[in-house]
Each structure stands twice: as structure tokens, then as C-alpha cells.
Motif scaffolding. Structure first.
Motif, PDB file in Angstrom:
ATOM      1  N   PRO A   1       0.805  -1.231   0.000  1.00 50.90           N
ATOM      2  CA  PRO A   1       0.000   0.000   0.000  1.00 50.90           C
ATOM      3  C   PRO A   1       0.837   1.280   0.000  1.00 50.90           C
ATOM      4  CG  PRO A   1      -0.953  -1.593   1.507  1.00 50.90           C
ATOM      5  CD  PRO A   1       0.366  -2.156   1.070  1.00 50.90           C
ATOM      6  N   VAL A   2       1.959   1.288   0.723  1.00 51.37           N
ATOM      7  CA  VAL A   2       2.817   2.475   0.723  1.00 51.37           C
ATOM      8  C   VAL A   2       3.411   2.702  -0.661  1.00 51.37           C
ATOM      9  CG1 VAL A   2       4.969   3.458   1.610  1.00 51.37           C
ATOM     10  CG2 VAL A   2       3.344   2.412   3.177  1.00 51.37           C
ATOM     11  N   PHE A   3       3.857   1.624  -1.317  1.00 48.31           N
ATOM     12  CA  PHE A   3       4.353   1.767  -2.685  1.00 48.31           C
ATOM     13  C   PHE A   3       3.257   2.310  -3.595  1.00 48.31           C
ATOM     14  CE2 PHE A   3       4.566  -0.049  -6.969  1.00 48.31           C
ATOM     15  CZ  PHE A   3       5.745   0.528  -7.412  1.00 48.31           C
ATOM     16  N   ALA A   4       2.036   1.778  -3.457  1.00 43.20           N
ATOM     17  CA  ALA A   4       0.927   2.262  -4.280  1.00 43.20           C
ATOM     18  C   ALA A   4       0.662   3.739  -4.018  1.00 43.20           C
ATOM     19  CB  ALA A   4      -0.329   1.437  -3.995  1.00 43.20           C
ATOM     20  N   PHE A   5       0.717   4.136  -2.760  1.00 42.48           N
ATOM     21  CA  PHE A   5       0.478   5.533  -2.422  1.00 42.48           C
ATOM     22  C   PHE A   5       1.537   6.440  -3.055  1.00 42.48           C
ATOM     23  CE2 PHE A   5       1.176   9.216   0.336  1.00 42.48           C
ATOM     24  CZ  PHE A   5      -0.098   9.760   0.367  1.00 42.48           C
ATOM     25  N   CYS A   6       2.786   5.990  -3.070  1.00 44.71           N
ATOM     26  CA  CYS A   6       3.868   6.799  -3.630  1.00 44.71           C
ATOM     27  C   CYS A   6       3.888   6.787  -5.147  1.00 44.71           C
ATOM     28  CB  CYS A   6       5.216   6.307  -3.107  1.00 44.71           C
ATOM     29  SG  CYS A   6       5.488   6.556  -1.340  1.00 44.71           S
ATOM     30  N   SER A   7       3.268   5.782  -5.759  1.00 43.57           N
ATOM     31  CA  SER A   7       3.380   5.622  -7.208  1.00 43.57           C
ATOM     32  C   SER A   7       2.120   6.003  -7.974  1.00 43.57           C
ATOM     33  CB  SER A   7       3.741   4.163  -7.541  1.00 43.57           C
ATOM     34  OG  SER A   7       4.964   3.800  -6.947  1.00 43.57           O
ATOM     35  N   ALA A   8       0.968   5.966  -7.339  1.00 41.80           N
ATOM     36  CA  ALA A   8      -0.293   6.155  -8.070  1.00 41.80           C
ATOM     37  C   ALA A   8      -0.735   7.606  -8.147  1.00 41.80           C
ATOM     38  CB  ALA A   8      -1.406   5.320  -7.418  1.00 41.80           C
ATOM     39  N   GLY A   9      -0.014   8.502  -7.527  1.00 40.34           N
ATOM     40  CA  GLY A   9      -0.444   9.896  -7.471  1.00 40.34           C
ATOM     41  C   GLY A   9      -0.138  10.673  -8.739  1.00 40.34           C
ATOM     42  N   VAL A  10      -0.883  10.424  -9.789  1.00 35.40           N
ATOM     43  CA  VAL A  10      -0.707  11.136 -11.054  1.00 35.40           C
ATOM     44  C   VAL A  10      -1.672  12.324 -11.098  1.00 35.40           C
ATOM     45  CG1 VAL A  10      -2.292   9.509 -12.166  1.00 35.40           C
ATOM     46  CG2 VAL A  10      -0.816  10.954 -13.562  1.00 35.40           C
ATOM     47  N   THR A  11      -1.189  13.496 -11.482  1.00 34.97           N
ATOM     48  CA  THR A  11      -1.998  14.708 -11.558  1.00 34.97           C
ATOM     49  C   THR A  11      -2.631  14.813 -12.933  1.00 34.97           C
ATOM     50  OG1 THR A  11      -0.543  15.847  -9.997  1.00 34.97           O
ATOM     51  CG2 THR A  11      -1.983  17.218 -11.353  1.00 34.97           C
ATOM     52  N   VAL A  12      -3.955  14.875 -12.980  1.00 34.06           N
ATOM     53  CA  VAL A  12      -4.666  14.948 -14.259  1.00 34.06           C
ATOM     54  C   VAL A  12      -5.472  16.237 -14.386  1.00 34.06           C
ATOM     55  CG1 VAL A  12      -4.824  12.449 -14.486  1.00 34.06           C
ATOM     56  CG2 VAL A  12      -6.639  13.680 -13.302  1.00 34.06           C
ATOM     57  N   VAL A  13      -5.501  17.064 -13.364  1.00 32.53           N
ATOM     58  CA  VAL A  13      -6.221  18.334 -13.453  1.00 32.53           C
ATOM     59  C   VAL A  13      -5.426  19.300 -14.324  1.00 32.53           C
ATOM     60  CG1 VAL A  13      -7.329  18.062 -11.221  1.00 32.53           C
ATOM     61  CG2 VAL A  13      -5.120  19.205 -11.351  1.00 32.53           C
ATOM     62  N   GLY A  14      -6.134  20.295 -14.886  1.00 32.74           N
ATOM     63  CA  GLY A  14      -5.454  21.293 -15.697  1.00 32.74           C
ATOM     64  C   GLY A  14      -5.037  20.791 -17.064  1.00 32.74           C
ATOM     65  N   GLY A  15      -5.776  19.843 -17.644  1.00 27.85           N
ATOM     66  CA  GLY A  15      -5.463  19.342 -18.979  1.00 27.85           C
ATOM     67  C   GLY A  15      -4.544  18.154 -19.005  1.00 27.85           C
ATOM     68  N   GLY A  16      -4.068  17.727 -17.839  1.00 23.40           N
ATOM     69  CA  GLY A  16      -3.147  16.595 -17.806  1.00 23.40           C
ATOM     70  C   GLY A  16      -3.773  15.306 -18.285  1.00 23.40           C
ATOM     71  N   PHE A  17      -5.051  15.117 -18.025  1.00 20.20           N
ATOM     72  CA  PHE A  17      -5.720  13.887 -18.425  1.00 20.20           C
ATOM     73  C   PHE A  17      -5.791  13.775 -19.936  1.00 20.20           C
ATOM     74  CE2 PHE A  17      -9.493  11.465 -19.577  1.00 20.20           C
ATOM     75  CZ  PHE A  17      -9.295  10.303 -18.871  1.00 20.20           C
ATOM     76  N   ARG A  18      -6.186  14.852 -20.595  1.00 22.92           N
ATOM     77  CA  ARG A  18      -6.317  14.823 -22.056  1.00 22.92           C
ATOM     78  C   ARG A  18      -4.969  14.543 -22.720  1.00 22.92           C
ATOM     79  NH1 ARG A  18      -9.180  19.957 -24.563  1.00 22.92           N
ATOM     80  NH2 ARG A  18     -10.753  19.120 -23.151  1.00 22.92           N
ATOM     81  N   GLU A  19      -3.929  15.166 -22.216  1.00 18.29           N
ATOM     82  CA  GLU A  19      -2.597  14.954 -22.780  1.00 18.29           C
ATOM     83  C   GLU A  19      -2.130  13.519 -22.560  1.00 18.29           C
ATOM     84  OE1 GLU A  19       2.007  16.533 -22.119  1.00 18.29           O
ATOM     85  OE2 GLU A  19       0.328  17.490 -21.057  1.00 18.29           O
ATOM     86  N   ALA A  20      -2.376  12.991 -21.363  1.00 22.14           N
ATOM     87  CA  ALA A  20      -1.917  11.651 -21.042  1.00 22.14           C
ATOM     88  C   ALA A  20      -2.655  10.587 -21.844  1.00 22.14           C
ATOM     89  CB  ALA A  20      -2.069  11.396 -19.546  1.00 22.14           C
ATOM     90  N   ILE A  21      -3.964  10.744 -21.963  1.00 19.85           N
ATOM     91  CA  ILE A  21      -4.763   9.716 -22.622  1.00 19.85           C
ATOM     92  C   ILE A  21      -4.511   9.679 -24.123  1.00 19.85           C
ATOM     93  CG2 ILE A  21      -6.825  11.040 -23.210  1.00 19.85           C
ATOM     94  CD1 ILE A  21      -6.648   7.526 -21.636  1.00 19.85           C
ATOM     95  N   ALA A  22      -3.955  10.763 -24.669  1.00 15.58           N
ATOM     96  CA  ALA A  22      -3.632  10.798 -26.092  1.00 15.58           C
ATOM     97  C   ALA A  22      -2.223  10.282 -26.375  1.00 15.58           C
ATOM     98  CB  ALA A  22      -3.771  12.228 -26.627  1.00 15.58           C
ATOM     99  N   ASP A  23      -1.446  10.024 -25.346  1.00 17.53           N
ATOM    100  CA  ASP A  23      -0.077   9.552 -25.505  1.00 17.53           C
ATOM    101  C   ASP A  23      -0.088   8.095 -25.976  1.00 17.53           C
ATOM    102  OD1 ASP A  23       2.570   8.605 -25.122  1.00 17.53           O
ATOM    103  OD2 ASP A  23       2.933  10.165 -23.638  1.00 17.53           O
TER     104      ASP A  23
END
Length: 433
Positions: free
Chosen positions: A281-303
Motif C-alpha cells: 500500500p505504501v508503494f501504491a500511495f507513492c506511485s499512483a499519485g498522477v496529476t490529471v487536473v489542468g489538462g493533464g488527463f487529455r494529454e496523457a490519454i492521447a499519448d
């Protein structure tokens, strides 16, 4: 019902092994729930107004400067805490070779072939997608891993009546999958190797194994040797989790004279709550925190990287595991147990597309922790795992009534000896409600 011709796929096995697997899966299911909570917490924090505090926390350095121990919190979780997770993977692999499905070549062929196909097909689909986009297939191994804790947590939500043989198969599949992932990390994601440190690691590792063979069971003696082995591997350039696997495979899984239970069983009983309840769980907490606000989601999903990961996890894993199982049934004498249906295998294959812990680790090794592409990898792994879980739910919920009926029949203990009657039938016999 008459016995089936040939050897059965997903047969129930013997009662002691089924009981051990049932207890193990209960622990993994709880660990999967904690893993989910930690991941959601990281996602919420990383997309909140206080997201910079999350970044500061995971990038904070801890530890002394000597021997490369001045690591960030995220690095400690990947190199240190995950070594405990892989230690248990090594221990479980040892048990499977000695007592489990992998001890019999005929039975081992099913999960081994399914796991190999479940690694090869996602890797090919990911690499093909990158090449079509005029890119390089960097990170091809990201969608190849199955997260057993998450997969079993989803099973707990879908229903509790999945046949025990299929649960055992899923566990064995994940163990073989982990072994392949470990090999991939060792050979393809190691930039440079220090032979001096590798040779140095052999000394404490060898002493660790020798003491175990001599009957030494004291933690005060064994734990320091394990830590020194991990430290040497960390400084060798090979990923430190490899030390955990090697140490786990040295643990004896047979009881010695005078022992009430095997040492490996006692170690697993003590270490698994630490791994499932804290380390992963600690590894997941440190690794899963991806920021998608501010257009990050659209850019990431198009990669193309994120798209390739989603295709690999959702389509590649399902096709690979299902086709591997089908090939074994088609070209050998093996056949499905009479209580099961190929739609069960399809649901299980979709569950194998839930990749998280090892997928995120390989993503960090391939693209670098904290990089822009690393965020896209995280989002691809999360979305691919979510879609796989939803599709598996659609397939397996339809079969839940059948599972419940089979479970009620197999749980009968008419003679009251504490062992379900189905495990007391002659070898090779099968039955249905």
C-alpha cells in the motif's frame, strides 16, 4: 458423474493445499482492499489544491549518504518495501515447485503456458502500437504483469463462490507472471552491473541458505544477513527486489523433524501481513499519485504509451491467458473440469489484465520516476486495470449463481470429519451439483 477422460484443467487438487490457498487468498484480498484505498488516496491528494505537498513528501530524501542509501521516500518504497513483496513471491514460487501445481509437469503446463502467453501478447501489442506511431517500444514490459492482490480484491466484490481450483490457478498464474517479470527486470532494466557488489552479495546469501539448511531459525541471525544481501544487490545496479526473490526461494517449505509446521509457512504467516498491510500500500500511495487536473488527463490519454498500456492490459492479457489455456486443452489430453465453462476462463483472463504494482515499477524503471511519461504510464495502468476489472465483473457476475450452487454442493461434510466430501472422492473423480 463419471470421471472425465484426460487430466482436468482447474481441478480442485488435494484438501491441505486447497485449505492453504484459501487462507492465502483471504489475506491477499484484504491486501488488495488496502492497495485500492492507498491508490485512491494518492490520486485525490495529487489532484487537490495541496498536490505540491504530495510531491514534496514522495520526493523527500531519507537515509545516510553512504552506500547509496540517501533515497527518496518513493525510492525506498520501490527498492526497499517492494523487496518484501518479492520475498513472498519467491517463497510462494518455492512452495509451488515443492507442493503446489508446479511440482507436476502436466499440471504446471497450464498456468505456465497461460502466463507466458499472457506476457508475450501484451508486449507484442504494446510494441506494435508504438511502432505504428513511429515511436520506439520502450516500456514494452509494462502491461505484462498481473497484480494478484488487486485481482483477488475484485473477485471478493464480484462474489465469493468462485471455484477454489480457479482461485488456485489465478494464484499460480500470478506467481509465474511475477517470476517472468523479475527476469525481465533483471535482464532488460539493469543499466550497469557492478560485479564486485554482485560477488559480495553471494557471501551473505550463501551463509543465509547454509544456516537454514543447518536448522537455524533465529530472526536475529537471519534478518541481518538478508539486509546485507539486499544492500549489496542495491549497490550492484541490479534492482534490489531481486534480492528478495532469491532470499525467499531459499526458505525451506518442508517441516523438519520436531517442527509442527514448515519454517516457510511460519515466515509467510508473519511477513505477509507486513507486505499486504504496509509495504505494497505504501508503494501504491507513492506511485499512483498522477496529476490529471489542468489538462493533464487529455494529454496523457492521447499519448501512445498510455494507449499501448491500456491495449496491452485489456486486450493483450485477456487474449494471451485465454489462448494459452485453450492451446493446452486443444493439443493435450487436458480438459476443463465438468463444473466449469469456458466463460469462466474468459472472466479469469480478463482479471489477469489488472496490472498495478509490478507494472508501475517497470514503468518507473523504463521512463524514470517523476518524468512526464511516468505520469502517462501511471494513468494507462490505472485505466487499463479499471477497464479489465469492469469487463471481468460483467462476465463473472453472470456465472455467480453457478458458482454458488457448486460451492454449496462441495461444502457438504456428511461424515462430519471436517474435510469436505468432495476431497475424499477417489482420485480423478469429478462431480457436479
Amino acid at each position: 458423474m463419471a470421471p472425465s477422460a484426460g487430466s482436468g484443467l482447474f481441478t480442485r487438487g488435494d484438501w491441505p493445499e486447497a485449505r492453504r490457498v484459501a487462507g492465502l487468498l483471504r489475506q491477499e484480498t484484504v491486501g488488495g482492499a488496502l492497495l485500492l484505498i492507498a491508490s485512491v488516496a494518492a490520486l485525490v491528494w495529487a489532484n487537490s489544491p495541496w498536490r505540491h505537498a504530495y510531491t514534496d513528501l514522495t520526493s523527500a530524501h531519507l537515509g545516510p549518504h553512504f552506500l547509496h542509501l540517501d533515497l527518496t521516500v518513493a525510492q525506498w518504497s520501490a527498492d526497499g518495501l517492494l523487496a518484501v513483496f518479492f520475498f513472498l513471491a519467491g517463497l510462494e514460487l518455492k512452495h509451488e515447485f515443492v507442493h503446489g501445481t508446479l511440482r507436476e509437469p502436466a499440471k504446471a503446463a497450464v498456468p505456465v503456458v497461460a502466463a507466458c502467453c499472457g506476457v508475450a501478447v501484451p508486449a507484442l501489442l504494446y510494441a506494435g502500437w508504438q511502432l505504428l506511431d513511429d515511436g520506439r517500444p520502450v516500456g514494452w514490459a509494462i502491461p505484462t504483469a498481473t497484480d494478484i492482490a488487486f485481482a483477488l480484491a475484485v473477485l471478493a466484490v464480484i462474489g465469493t463462490h468462485l471455484p477454489s481450483a480457479m482461485r488456485s490457478f489465478l494464484l499460480t498464474l500470478a506467481v509465474v507472471d511475477d517470476l517472468i517479470a523479475i527476469t525481465i527486470i533483471a535482464f532488460f532494466y539493469t543499466d550497469s552491473v557492478s560485479l564486485v557488489w554482485l560477488v559480495a552479495a553471494i557471501v551473505p546469501l550463501g551463509v543465509f541458505g547454509w544456516l537454514l539448511r543447518r536448522g537455524v531459525r533465529h530472526w536475529a541471525i537471519l534478518l541481518p544477513l538478508a539486509v546485507v544481501t539486499w544492500l549489496c544487490v542495491l549497490n550492484s545496479g541490479v534492482h534490489a527486489t531481486i534480492a528478495g526473490v532469491l532470499l525467499g526461494m531459499l526458505i525451506p517449505v518442508n517441516a523438519r523433524a520436531g517442527e509442527r509446521s514448515p519454517f516457510g509457512e511460519r515466515v509467510d504467516h508473519r511477513v505477509r501481513p507486513l507486505s499486504a498491510g504496509f509495504c505494497v500500500p505504501v508503494f501504491a500511495f507513492c506511485s499512483a499519485g498522477v496529476t490529471v487536473v489542468g489538462g493533464g488527463f487529455r494529454e496523457a490519454i492521447a499519448d501512445p504509451v498510455a494507449i499501448g498500456i491500456i491495449i496491452g492490459l485489456v486486450l493483450g492479457k485477456a487474449v494471451g491467458v485465454f489462448s494459452g489455456t485453450f492451446l493446452v486443452a486443444r493439443f493435450t489430453r487436458a480438459r476443463l473440469d465438468d463444473d466449469l465453462d469456458w466463460s469462466d476462463v474468459a472472466g479469469l483472463s480478463l482479471l489477469a489484465g489488472i496490472g498495478f504494482t509490478v507494472s508501475l515499477l517497470i514503468g518507473e524503471l523504463a521512463f524514470g520516476a517523476g518524468s512526464g511519461l511516468d505520469d502517462h504510464v501511471k494513468l494507462g495502468v490505472l485505466l487499463g486495470s479499471l477497464v479489465s476489472a469492469l469487463l471481468a465483473t460483467v462476465v463473472l457476475r453472470r456465472r455467480n449463481a453457478t458458482y454458488r450452487r457448486i460451492h454449496e454442493f462441495e461444502s457438504r461434510d456428511d461424515d462430519g470429519d471436517g474435510v469436505p466430501d468432495c476431497y475424499e472422492q477417489p482420485a480423478g473423480a469429478t462431480s457436479a451439483p
